[in-house]
Structures are given as structure tokens and as C-alpha cells.
Design an enzyme around this catalytic site. Structure first.
Site, PDB file in Angstrom:
ATOM      1  N   ILE B  89       0.836  -1.187   0.000  1.00  0.00           N
ATOM      2  CA  ILE B  89       0.000   0.000   0.000  1.00  0.00           C
ATOM      3  C   ILE B  89       0.877   1.244   0.000  1.00  0.00           C
ATOM      4  O   ILE B  89       1.778   1.386   0.842  1.00  0.00           O
ATOM      5  CB  ILE B  89      -0.906   0.037   1.261  1.00  0.00           C
ATOM      6  CG1 ILE B  89      -1.697  -1.260   1.373  1.00  0.00           C
ATOM      7  CG2 ILE B  89      -1.826   1.239   1.231  1.00  0.00           C
ATOM      8  CD1 ILE B  89      -2.218  -1.541   2.768  1.00  0.00           C
ATOM      9  N   CYS B  90       0.614   2.118  -0.947  1.00  0.00           N
ATOM     10  CA  CYS B  90       1.364   3.368  -1.000  1.00  0.00           C
ATOM     11  C   CYS B  90       0.590   4.410  -0.193  1.00  0.00           C
ATOM     12  O   CYS B  90      -0.275   5.098  -0.717  1.00  0.00           O
ATOM     13  CB  CYS B  90       1.531   3.806  -2.454  1.00  0.00           C
ATOM     14  SG  CYS B  90       2.444   5.334  -2.650  1.00  0.00           S
TER      15      CYS B  90
END
Ligand SMILES: [Zn+2]
Ligand SMILES: [Zn+2]
Lengths: 606, 150
Positions: B89-90
Site C-alpha cells: 500500500i502506498c
């Protein structure tokens, strides 16, 4: 609420404000009630230790991200006191509220006074050291503060002796005064609370309280007074509980009607070690109590052993700054005296390198209390205090904080010296020494921010725990690194094996093709391609003999020789396949045969 | 022996999650203080309405001073411009913008809002390359957080 895990939701929903208060008294980092509360410029509050650890990593407030640093944080003394006292009375208040919220029609009989073992008053996470310490807190403080917390008990019967040592006198019903020596205290029962109508009765014995106790403050108030922690471990080391037990009943006139506290007090009069001075051992140079010298010499130094109870060199203790000496001796005789002379008040350390002298109380110099704490309580019940209501006393000098060091600018020797000055271990490489120094600086400085500072011995013990954890962590890391190394090596081997296999196949194929070409000169050159470990060759006319097979296999072997036995099987298969191909070719010379050498196999998993 | 800080804090968080988890969040598995699995349901009225996702939290001994390792796991990884198909997840608060006042619940809320504000279900543009080269722990990735709008 097992293991002292508490949070705001413990409060009945009817008391939303208490939930709010509870949550506002908690550190946003650890979610515990604030310990040594400090406030940042942005007005956010944290435990000193928590925020110090955070600021070691990042220079901003964790809550609002405003830039800040340790130099900009300030003690929030009032908040710290509130959090401490809230913690002190939390479980009792909770119990009482719960009782009130869910009234039970059953009237429980008041159990007869029972002796509650001291151990049961403490909860598990307390180290034995802490237990000793806490349970040996002065009786006056415990009784009064707990009664106050519990029932707003009338304080009239607890009065200050008017001697300048702030000694206390507890009046019994029969008015015979009991002078407390600040020593071994046995609390037999907790106060018995009766609600106004006597309907819901609750016996708040120490044990029941501690079962729900918040970890820091239970059982009630053992560490209440500020900031004097009579580190009476010496007492526990030196003496069995003295026989003199006195029951002191406090009759209270309170909001809640009645409260009974039964207390037994063991006098320390029989304690064999009374306020000994520390002297330097002639052999090991550790600071030891004078009366203990012979035992120490016989049992340890002359026997060639190290005395686990005394590990701090005398020279080191005597060279500590006054603030540190104060920690070695008696925590915060705050209103008065930080004793600069080590010899005057050091007593037998309870435990190794920890409480190097702790309680200065002796029969002749009774434990001191912070009068500031007591007087308002006395006034609250209308009893005329024998001292002025409020005696302003000079604030205790702020203990010196350990300055941050730029470890990269220090060499090993300098760093080692810094550690030595603090009485810390000096083993290990520079990384370990720097981490050790930083850890101690964090807990020491945080302790300085507390209104209930722990004795230095506690910090030293925490450092021992830290050392063990560090060692364990190193081991784990080392193991992980080794496993990773092994995995990488295995992967390299697998890769090499695959490569070798591919090469062997190609060579074998090339040899076979060459041979096929030799056998049929008119044939087109063999096409030999390799893709992903599969090579295919198409001899347009296979007409081979044993010699050619030998050539092919010899070639393959030659190439694979360096990869030794593990490929023998592969080579054999290649050879067999070639052999089979050739036999087929002989049987059917006009047909083009597509031969496939060894099918892809997983590489040897060695 | 005193429970270490991370365990104590996680105990409280678990209790809190069990009693009043944020909408769409449920505990699947939290048997220790190392790895927790949580369910995350796409919020109604969003592109992920009706979808169910699984989140894995890995806590280190320095939690909460250091962020946990958080990633989507299981069969259904949300298709989202900031979520790689390997579950990474960014999201800045999981890495360089972590703060110790954050909690498992607050992370779940951040992820919910990240999903809810998505306008088109597309994988990150560099998904293929990233997934091929990324290490297992997303915290080892050098994240560049380009936009806060999605
Ligand atoms: Zn904290
Ligand atoms: Zn702030």
C-alpha cells in the site's frame, strides 16, 4: 482488565465525563496513564519517556507534527500529580461506581479483619524489588492516602508530629500515639466501605483492589508521596519483620459514613543495620555498609567472589553529583535536603548496584514526608494542624539531566569513561556503549521529570533488563542474518546447478549434432537451440555408432566434471537418450527424428 | 515480568477493536502481538461497495514508536491506484509519516477513506515493475508519495 490493562472504556457509560478524564490523562503514545507528564510547545502532553524515545527518532510532535525537541518540553507537574492520583484511586472509584450503578440487593457480611499477605497486594508485573519497596512505604502515608482516596476519611487522627523531621503520629482510638519509623508495614485489611443506606457494602480489601489494579498505582498509594520513595529494601534484606505490631484503627467521619483501617506495623527497631555509612572495601573498592564489612570480606572478597549486592565502586558513588547522590540515598526529601555527603546517609544497598543506600530513616531520623502534601488534607477535616497550614519551602533543585552526546564525536575510550561516570557497564563495542548511554539518559531524564521519581536502583535494574534484551536481540539478528546468508548461498548454488545442467545439455546436443553431421556429410548443419534449459536438436539423418556416443558423453562429462557427482545422473540420462535416439535412427534411417534430450528437471536441491 | 510496552498497547487496541471497531472493520485473527489479520469491507456507495478485503498487520517490538508492516493479503486485493497487486500500500502514514499516536483502528480508517475516495479502479501505473522487484516487506520500499488526492 487483566494484567492491569486499563482504558477509558472501563468506566460505566453513565459516567461519560470520567471516560473523558481518563482518556485525557493518558499518554497518546503508550495509552497508559501519564507517567512523568511533560508538555510540548504545541500543548500536547506525553509521558516523558515516551516522547523522549519518539524525539530520538523524529523532531516533531506525534500528535500534531509541529517541529519540537526535548529542549522545548516542560514538566507538567500538576497534570502528573493528577494522573498519579487518578491512578491511585482509579480501581476503587471504579468498583464503587460499578456497585452504585448496579445495586445488588444482597447485603454481604463484612468479613472479619483478615491478614492479607503483602505479596497479594502487589501485582505480577511488579518486580520483587518493587514489591519490597512499595510494601515498605511508610504506614502513615499509606493509611492516610488510601483512606482519603477511598472514603475521604477524616484526617483528624493523623497528625503531624511537630518535630522538624515531619514525623507522623497516628492516634489510635485509645489515643496512644504510635510513632512510625517508616518501615515494614503490614496492612491487614482494606477499608470497609458502606454506602449510606448500608445497602451495598463493599469490602475493598487490598487484594481485591489489586486484582483490578492499574499497574502503576496499585495497591493504593504505596508510592503516593512526592517524591520520597523510602527505598527500604535495606530493611527487607536485613531483618525479619519485627515483632512489634500495632493495630491502628482510624475512625473516620466522612461523606461515606465509616471506614476502618486496620494496620499492623512492624517497627524497625530490631533491624540490625541502622543507618550505616558506606565505606570502600579495601579489596574490591565497592561501597559497602560499614557493619557489613566483615561479612562482605569473608563471604566474597577474601573468597575470591564478587559480592552481587554491592557492585558500585565507592569512589564512584562519592563522586556523583548531588542530584545523583540523592537518588542513591533517599528519593526526594524534596522539601529539604539533597544530601551532598555520601557518607552521612547511605545505608546498605538492597541489591546489586541498585539501591546503594536508600532509606535514611533510622529510629533517630525518621522518614521524612513532604509536608506540602499532608497539610491540606488535615485542614480538610477541620483538625487544627500542629504546624502552619502551609509552609513554603524552597523548591528542590531540579536534578541534572544527562546531556545528550554526539556519539560519533567520541572515541571508545571517551564513551567508556562517560558510562563509567554514570555507574553503567562498559563492555561491548561502541554501538552497544552508545545505545546503552542513550537508553540510560532516556530513562534517567524521564525519571527526573516525574513527580514520583524512582530510586536510581530501579533505573539500574531496568538497565539490566535492557542489557539482556539487547543481547537477545543481537542473537536473533545474528540468527536471521545467518539464515538469510544460507538462503542466498543455496540460491546461488541452485542457479549454478541450473546453469551447469543447461550447459551439459547443450554440449551433449552439440556433440550429438556434430556426430550426426559427421555421419552424414551432406546434411545441413545441425540446428541447436536452447531455451530455458531445454535444448532441441534435429539431426536430419542420424546414423551413429558407439564411438559417437562415447564422444558425446565424454564431452558432456568433461564440461560437467567440475559440478561433480550431482550431475552424473543428468549426464547419464543425456547419454541414454542419445543412445536411444541413435538406436532408433539405425532402425529407421530415412526418418527424421526429433530427439529431445533430458526433460527439464528441477535442479539438485543440495 | 512487566509486559513490554507494545504488548500492553496492543492489548488495549485489541480490546478497543473488539468493542467498537470502525465501520466495516472486523478482527479475523489476533492471537498474538506479532501478526493480526483484519477484515475490511468496502464502504457502501463507493467503488468497493460489497467487496471484502483482508489486511495483515505485523508489529515489531518498537511499536508504536515504529510503524507496523501493513499490507493487503488474500485473494481479493483492492484494485486501486495506490495499492499494488502484491498487497503493498502506498500510503504515507504507514511509512515516513507514521506517528506513534496512530493505531490499528486509525490505519483502518485511513485505508477506508483511501478506498472510498477512489474514482477509478485502476492499478498503479508501475504495478508490473514494482511487483516484480519489491521485497516482501513494504517498509523496505523507498516510497515516493506523489499525490494525496486519490
Ligand atoms: Zn506514554
Ligand atoms: Zn502537538
Amino acid at each position: 482488565m487483566s494484567e492491569g490493562i486499563t482504558d477509558p472504556s472501563d468506566w460505566p457509560i453513565e459516567f461519560k465525563s470520567l471516560r473523558e478524564i481518563d482518556s485525557h490523562l493518558r499518554c497518546p503514545i503508550c495509552k497508559e496513564l501519564l507517567r512523568a507528564a511533560v508538555v510540548l510547545q504545541c500543548s500536547h502532553n506525553f509521558c516523558s519517556e515516551c516522547i523522549r524515545r519518539h524525539l530520538d527518532k523524529e523532531s516533531s510532535c506525534p500528535a500534531c507534527r509541529v517541529a519540537t525537541s526535548t529542549s522545548q518540553m516542560r514538566r507538567n507537574v500538576a497534570l502528573d500529580e493528577i494522573a498519579n492520583n487518578f491512578g491511585d484511586c482509579r480501581s476503587l472509584l471504579l468498583n464503587t461506581l460499578m456497585e452504585a450503578v448496579q445495586p445488588k440487593p444482597v447485603v454481604r457480611p463484612v468479613p472479619p479483619p483478615q491478614f492479607v499477605k503483602e505479596e497479594s497486594m502487589d501485582i505480577d508485573y511488579d518486580s520483587p524489588q518493587q514489591k519490597r519497596r512499595r510494601t515498605s512505604t511508610r504506614i502513615t502515608n499509606r493509611n492516610v492516602s488510601s483512606s482519603q482516596d477511598h472514603t475521604d476519611i477524616a484526617m483528624g487522627q493523623v497528625t503531624l508530629d511537630d518535630d522538624k523531621d515531619d514525623d507522623f503520629v497516628l492516634n489510635h482510638r485509645d489515643s496512644s500515639p504510635l510513632r512510625h519509623k517508616g518501615k515494614n508495614v503490614h496492612r491487614s485489611t482494606g477499608p470497609v466501605l458502606r454506602s449510606r443506606g448500608g445497602r451495598a457494602e463493599q469490602t475493598l480489601s487490598q487484594s481485591s483492589q489489586s486484582s483490578q489494579a492499574d499497574e502503576r498505582h496499585e495497591p493504593t498509594n504505596l508510592t503516593k508521596q512526592e517524591p520520597s520513595l523510602p527505598t527500604a529494601s535495606d530493611h527487607f534484606h536485613n531483618s525479619a519483620p519485627a515483632p512489634a505490631e500495632v493495630q491502628a484503627s482510624l475512625n473516620s467521619s466522612t461523606n461515606i459514613t465509616s471506614s476502618t483501617i486496620t494496620t499492623s506495623v512492624a517497627s524497625i527497631a530490631s533491624s540490625p543495620v541502622i543507618g550505616p555509612n558506606l565505606v570502600a572495601c579495601p579489596i574490591c573498592d565497592k561501597g559497602i555498609p560499614e557493619p557489613y564489612t566483615n561479612t562482605h570480606l569473608d563471604k566474597f572478597c577474601l573468597a575470591g567472589r564478587t559480592d552481587p549486592d554491592y557492585t558500585v565502586p565507592y569512589s564512584l558513588i562519592s563522586k556523583q553529583p548531588a542530584s545523583v547522590i540523592a537518588l542513591y540515598t533517599k528519593q526526594g526529601t524534596s522539601t529539604r535536603d539533597v544530601v551532598p555527603d555520601t557518607n552521612s546517609s547511605l545505608t546498605k544497598p538492597g541489591t546489586p548496584g541498585r539501591s546503594v543506600g536508600s532509606n535514611s530513616s533510622t529510629p533517630n531520623s525518621p522518614a521524612r514526608q513532604s509536608t506540602m502534601q499532608w497539610q491540606p488534607q488535615m485542614s480538610s477535616n477541620g483538625t487544627a494542624p500542629r504546624q502552619p497550614m502551609f509552609t513554603p519551602k524552597p523548591a528542590a533543585p531540579e536534578p541534572k539531566r544527562i546531556p545528550k552526546l554526539t556519539y560519533s564525536l567520541l572515541n571508545d575510550k571517551q564513551l567508556r569513561k562517560k558510562l563509567q561516570e554514570l555507574g553503567l557497564q562498559t563492555n561491548g563495542d561502541k554501538t552497544l556503549m552508545a545505545k546503552r548511554h542513550a537508553e540510560f539518559a532516556t530513562i534517567f531524564n524521564a525519571n527526573c521529570d516525574s513527580t514520583r521519581p524512582k530510586p536510581l536502583s530501579e533505573l539500574m535494574k531496568a538497565m539490566q533488563v535492557w542489557e539482556r534484551a539487547y543481547e537477545k536481540d543481537l542473537e536473533v539478528r545474528e540468527t536471521q542474518r545467518r539464515i538469510l546468508d544460507q538462503q542466498q548461498q543455496a540460491q546461488r548454488q541452485i542457479h549454478a546447478a541450473k546453469e551447469a545442467k543447461r550447459q551439459a545439455k547443450e554440449d551433449a546436443a552439440a556433440a550429438a549434432a556434430r556426430e550426426a553431421a559427421m555421419d552424414s556429410p551432406g546434411a545441413t548443419p545441425p540446428s541447436s537451440q536452447s531455451s530455458n534449459g531445454r535444448s532441441t536438436f534435429v539431426p536430419n539423418q542420424a546414423n551413429s555408432n558407439a564411438v559417437n556416443v562415447a564422444i558425446a558423453s565424454a564431452s558432456a562429462f568433461a564440461h560437467a566434471a567440475k559440478y561433480a557427482d550431482e550431475y552424473a545422473e543428468l549426464i547419464a540420462e543425456v547419454r541414454n537418450r542419445l543412445q536411444a535416439d541413435k538406436e532408433k535412427a539405425l532402425a529407421n534411417t530415412t526418418t527424421t527424428i526429433t530427439a529431445e534430450p533430458a526433460p527439464p528437471r528441477s535442479a539438485p536441491s543440495q | 515480568m512487566a509486559k513490554p510496552m507494545f504488548a500492553r498497547r496492543l492489548s488495549k487496541e485489541l480490546k478497543d477493536l473488539a468493542m467498537n471497531a470502525p465501520a466495516g472493520v472486523n478482527i479475523i485473527d489476533a492471537n498474538d502481538f506479532k501478526v493480526w489479520k483484519l477484515g475490511l469491507a468496502g464502504a457502501p456507495g463507493t467503488l468497493y461497495d460489497g467487496e471484502k478485503f483482508q489486511l495483515e498487520f505485523n508489529f515489531g517490538p518498537n511499536y508504536p514508536l515504529e510503524s507496523p508492516q501493513v499490507l493487503f493479503v488474500g485473494d481479493n486485493i483492492p484494485v486501486h491506484p495506490h495499492i499494488y497487486s502484491n498487497g503493498h500500500i502506498c500510503l504515507d502514514v504507514l511509512y515516513n509519516h507514521w506517528s506513534p499516536v496512530q493505531t490499528v483502528a486509525s490505519i483502518c480508517l485511513s485505508l477506508q477513506s483511501m478506498l472510498s475516495s477512489c474514482t477509478s479502479k485502476e492499478p498503479p501505473p508501475d504495478n508490473a515493475t514494482y511487483v516484480k522487484t519489491a521485497r516482501a516487506n513494504p517498509k523496505h520500499t523507498a516510497w515516493a508519495f506523489h499525490d494525496d488526492t486519490v
